[in-house]
Design a protein around this motif. Sequence first.
Motif, PDB file in Angstrom:
ATOM      1  N   ASP A  59       7.589  -2.771 -10.113  1.00  0.00           N
ATOM      2  CA  ASP A  59       6.173  -2.609  -9.779  1.00  0.00           C
ATOM      3  C   ASP A  59       5.348  -3.854 -10.072  1.00  0.00           C
ATOM      4  O   ASP A  59       4.127  -3.816 -10.029  1.00  0.00           O
ATOM      5  N   ASN A 106       4.161  -4.674  -3.220  1.00  0.00           N
ATOM      6  CA  ASN A 106       4.006  -4.030  -4.519  1.00  0.00           C
ATOM      7  C   ASN A 106       3.881  -5.072  -5.619  1.00  0.00           C
ATOM      8  O   ASN A 106       4.853  -5.462  -6.241  1.00  0.00           O
ATOM      9  N   SER A 126      -0.206  -2.359  -2.481  1.00  0.00           N
ATOM     10  CA  SER A 126      -0.676  -1.540  -3.591  1.00  0.00           C
ATOM     11  C   SER A 126      -1.917  -2.187  -4.197  1.00  0.00           C
ATOM     12  O   SER A 126      -2.124  -3.402  -4.072  1.00  0.00           O
ATOM     13  N   ASP A 127      -2.740  -1.374  -4.857  1.00  0.00           N
ATOM     14  CA  ASP A 127      -4.015  -1.898  -5.353  1.00  0.00           C
ATOM     15  C   ASP A 127      -3.863  -2.867  -6.523  1.00  0.00           C
ATOM     16  O   ASP A 127      -4.842  -3.480  -6.945  1.00  0.00           O
ATOM     17  N   THR A 171      -6.270  -7.223  -3.682  1.00  0.00           N
ATOM     18  CA  THR A 171      -6.016  -6.397  -2.507  1.00  0.00           C
ATOM     19  C   THR A 171      -7.292  -6.074  -1.739  1.00  0.00           C
ATOM     20  O   THR A 171      -7.287  -6.029  -0.511  1.00  0.00           O
ATOM     21  N   LEU A 186      -0.240   2.351  -6.123  1.00  0.00           N
ATOM     22  CA  LEU A 186       1.167   1.972  -6.099  1.00  0.00           C
ATOM     23  C   LEU A 186       2.072   3.145  -5.741  1.00  0.00           C
ATOM     24  O   LEU A 186       3.010   2.992  -4.946  1.00  0.00           O
ATOM     25  N   GLU A 187       1.792   4.323  -6.302  1.00  0.00           N
ATOM     26  CA  GLU A 187       2.658   5.478  -6.044  1.00  0.00           C
ATOM     27  C   GLU A 187       2.565   5.976  -4.605  1.00  0.00           C
ATOM     28  O   GLU A 187       3.424   6.723  -4.147  1.00  0.00           O
ATOM     29  N   LEU A 189       2.333   3.758  -2.028  1.00  0.00           N
ATOM     30  CA  LEU A 189       2.672   2.635  -1.157  1.00  0.00           C
ATOM     31  C   LEU A 189       3.786   2.976  -0.174  1.00  0.00           C
ATOM     32  O   LEU A 189       3.607   2.885   1.046  1.00  0.00           O
TER      33      LEU A 189
END
Length: 258
Positions: A59, A106, A126-127, A171, A186-187, A189
């Motif tokens: 990650d 990611n 992902s943020d 981002t 992220l989860e 993505l």
Amino acid sequence: MNFENITIEHNQHIGTVTINRPKKLNALNKATIEELHQAFVDLDQDPEVRVIIVTGAGDRAFVAGADISEFADFSVYQGSQLAAKGQELLFNLIENLSTPVIAAINGFALGGGLELAMACHIRVASDNARMGLPETSLGLIPGYGGTQRLPQLVGKGRALEMILTAGMIGTEQALMWGLINHMVALEQLLPLCEKIATKILNNSPVAAAAAISAVNSGFSDQGYPKEIETFGACFATQDFKEGTQAFLEKRKANFTGN
């Protein structure tokens, strides 16, 4: 085929390629580029695979750049060949692949990592992602298509700001500038990338390949040979030697403009 630096998964006509060098933040070295080349060729030729997702293991990073230790002592010729072969084997290959490719960014996407993402047809981040082209801090320029694809995506002024400052953007800024298509937690993505892929699967693969070809034809490719030539020329400068040595020694570079 067994790979050392990447993994491949197949699920419902979607092939997912994961760059798996977490200790190196998934940095691109020669072996990884060659493995990615073979993976994309194989997946593109597989009639069961109609969309490809590429991401990085863990990650922290999508791809945190190239493996600088591999080319710190290169000559002009070797530098030019590095860029030319990399573009041919991977970056131009992906951009012109008939199978749509989605980058799931990611974490860090720097240097060759951002160039890899920009070669893909769609980018989702992902943020926590951070993106940039830091090559000028090494006495170099981007050599895997970054000087060409970044202006196409964000415009000339913003591209030059990113390249000349060697800075990173987050981002939200990347989304506002058009560098990425979507920003998610992220989860979410990979689920969002798979959702986009599923929408693509509803449509004609022949038409998808034709659309990629048609869109790409709108951009001149004359800049890529110039990038390769200029990238190689940087290897003859004292600034390149100082920049890469400073990076490897983890100190601030003292550029003299020579």
